[in-house]
Scaffold this motif. Structure first.
Motif, PDB file in Angstrom:
ATOM      1  N   UNK A   1       0.734  -0.993   0.160  1.00  0.00           N
ATOM      2  CA  UNK A   1      -0.201   0.085   0.257  1.00  0.00           C
ATOM      3  C   UNK A   1       0.643   1.251   0.236  1.00  0.00           C
ATOM      4  N   UNK A   2       0.242   2.267  -1.106  1.00  0.00           N
ATOM      5  CA  UNK A   2       1.712   3.324  -1.012  1.00  0.00           C
ATOM      6  C   UNK A   2       0.650   4.359  -0.142  1.00  0.00           C
ATOM      7  N   UNK A   3       1.762   5.140   0.902  1.00  0.00           N
ATOM      8  CA  UNK A   3       1.596   6.322   1.619  1.00  0.00           C
ATOM      9  C   UNK A   3       1.323   7.533   0.580  1.00  0.00           C
ATOM     10  N   UNK A   4      -0.056   8.530   0.457  1.00  0.00           N
ATOM     11  CA  UNK A   4       0.544   9.541   0.359  1.00  0.00           C
ATOM     12  C   UNK A   4       0.402  11.034   0.741  1.00  0.00           C
TER      13      UNK A   4
ATOM     14  N   UNK B   1     -13.649  14.311   4.433  1.00  0.00           N
ATOM     15  CA  UNK B   1     -12.998  14.791   4.966  1.00  0.00           C
ATOM     16  C   UNK B   1     -11.973  13.434   5.270  1.00  0.00           C
ATOM     17  N   UNK B   2     -11.016  13.138   4.689  1.00  0.00           N
ATOM     18  CA  UNK B   2      -9.780  12.427   5.199  1.00  0.00           C
ATOM     19  C   UNK B   2      -9.209  12.806   6.064  1.00  0.00           C
ATOM     20  N   UNK B   3      -8.187  11.760   7.304  1.00  0.00           N
ATOM     21  CA  UNK B   3      -7.116  12.219   8.004  1.00  0.00           C
ATOM     22  C   UNK B   3      -6.135  11.518   7.785  1.00  0.00           C
ATOM     23  N   UNK B   4      -5.384  12.383   8.853  1.00  0.00           N
ATOM     24  CA  UNK B   4      -3.830  11.356   8.398  1.00  0.00           C
ATOM     25  C   UNK B   4      -4.286  10.264   8.578  1.00  0.00           C
ATOM     26  N   UNK B   5      -3.940   8.689   7.932  1.00  0.00           N
ATOM     27  CA  UNK B   5      -4.207   7.559   9.086  1.00  0.00           C
ATOM     28  C   UNK B   5      -5.246   6.839   8.057  1.00  0.00           C
ATOM     29  N   UNK B   6      -6.151   7.365   7.676  1.00  0.00           N
ATOM     30  CA  UNK B   6      -7.228   6.923   6.577  1.00  0.00           C
ATOM     31  C   UNK B   6      -6.460   5.930   5.811  1.00  0.00           C
ATOM     32  N   UNK B   7      -7.531   4.442   5.678  1.00  0.00           N
ATOM     33  CA  UNK B   7      -6.868   4.564   4.316  1.00  0.00           C
ATOM     34  C   UNK B   7      -8.283   3.946   2.936  1.00  0.00           C
ATOM     35  N   UNK B   8      -7.902   4.134   2.082  1.00  0.00           N
ATOM     36  CA  UNK B   8      -8.877   4.658   1.259  1.00  0.00           C
ATOM     37  C   UNK B   8      -8.376   3.242  -0.026  1.00  0.00           C
ATOM     38  N   UNK B   9      -9.093   2.588  -0.131  1.00  0.00           N
ATOM     39  CA  UNK B   9      -9.359   1.584  -1.337  1.00  0.00           C
ATOM     40  C   UNK B   9     -10.262   1.676  -2.238  1.00  0.00           C
ATOM     41  N   UNK B  10      -9.748   1.092  -3.728  1.00  0.00           N
ATOM     42  CA  UNK B  10     -10.622   1.369  -4.777  1.00  0.00           C
ATOM     43  C   UNK B  10     -11.019  -0.485  -5.126  1.00  0.00           C
ATOM     44  N   UNK B  11     -12.103  -0.643  -5.757  1.00  0.00           N
ATOM     45  CA  UNK B  11     -12.406  -1.861  -6.034  1.00  0.00           C
ATOM     46  C   UNK B  11     -12.425  -1.549  -8.173  1.00  0.00           C
TER      47      UNK B  11
ATOM     48  N   UNK C   1     -12.214  -2.909 -11.858  1.00  0.00           N
ATOM     49  CA  UNK C   1     -11.854  -4.036 -12.560  1.00  0.00           C
ATOM     50  C   UNK C   1     -10.827  -4.715 -13.176  1.00  0.00           C
ATOM     51  N   UNK C   2      -9.443  -3.259 -12.991  1.00  0.00           N
ATOM     52  CA  UNK C   2      -7.938  -3.843 -12.565  1.00  0.00           C
ATOM     53  C   UNK C   2      -8.009  -5.058 -11.446  1.00  0.00           C
ATOM     54  N   UNK C   3      -8.281  -4.828 -10.242  1.00  0.00           N
ATOM     55  CA  UNK C   3      -7.853  -4.997  -9.426  1.00  0.00           C
ATOM     56  C   UNK C   3      -8.376  -4.143  -8.084  1.00  0.00           C
ATOM     57  N   UNK C   4      -7.643  -4.386  -7.048  1.00  0.00           N
ATOM     58  CA  UNK C   4      -8.252  -3.484  -5.792  1.00  0.00           C
ATOM     59  C   UNK C   4      -6.680  -2.441  -5.255  1.00  0.00           C
ATOM     60  N   UNK C   5      -7.098  -1.755  -6.144  1.00  0.00           N
ATOM     61  CA  UNK C   5      -5.675  -0.550  -4.824  1.00  0.00           C
ATOM     62  C   UNK C   5      -6.410   1.016  -4.028  1.00  0.00           C
ATOM     63  N   UNK C   6      -5.139   0.250  -3.136  1.00  0.00           N
ATOM     64  CA  UNK C   6      -5.209   1.201  -1.278  1.00  0.00           C
ATOM     65  C   UNK C   6      -3.736   1.904  -1.293  1.00  0.00           C
TER      66      UNK C   6
END
Length: 72
Positions: free
Chosen positions: A1-4, A51-61, A63-68
């Motif tokens: 998982x990438x940290x942005x 609103x997202x805060x530091x430490x929140x994890x966002x995941x997208x489902x 067609x090419x797979x799941x990315x976080x």
């Protein structure tokens, strides 16, 4: 998982999807969120302005797979 890294304390979900490269455009981010393909900390969220805060994890489902990415 990438940290942005973000410069402020919060960022909106739609903006974060673009910043993290999980969506190519604002229109695609809106579509992913509206279609229920985005979850924050394991729960589906359909609010583009969430609103997202530091430490929140966002995941997208996609067609090419799941990315976080973690808000850093």
């Amino acid at each position: 998982m990438e940290r942005v890294e973000i410069t402020d304390d919060i960022i909106r979900l739609g903006q974060f999807l673009k910043l993290a490269g999980l969506a190519e455009s604002g229109a695609q981010a809106r579509e992913l969120i509206t279609d229920g393909e985005v979850s924050v900390n394991g729960e589906v969220d359909t609010r583009r302005g969430r609103q997202l805060h530091k430490g929140d994890v966002v995941t997208v489902d996609a067609p090419a797979g799941q990315f976080s990415a973690e808000v850093g």
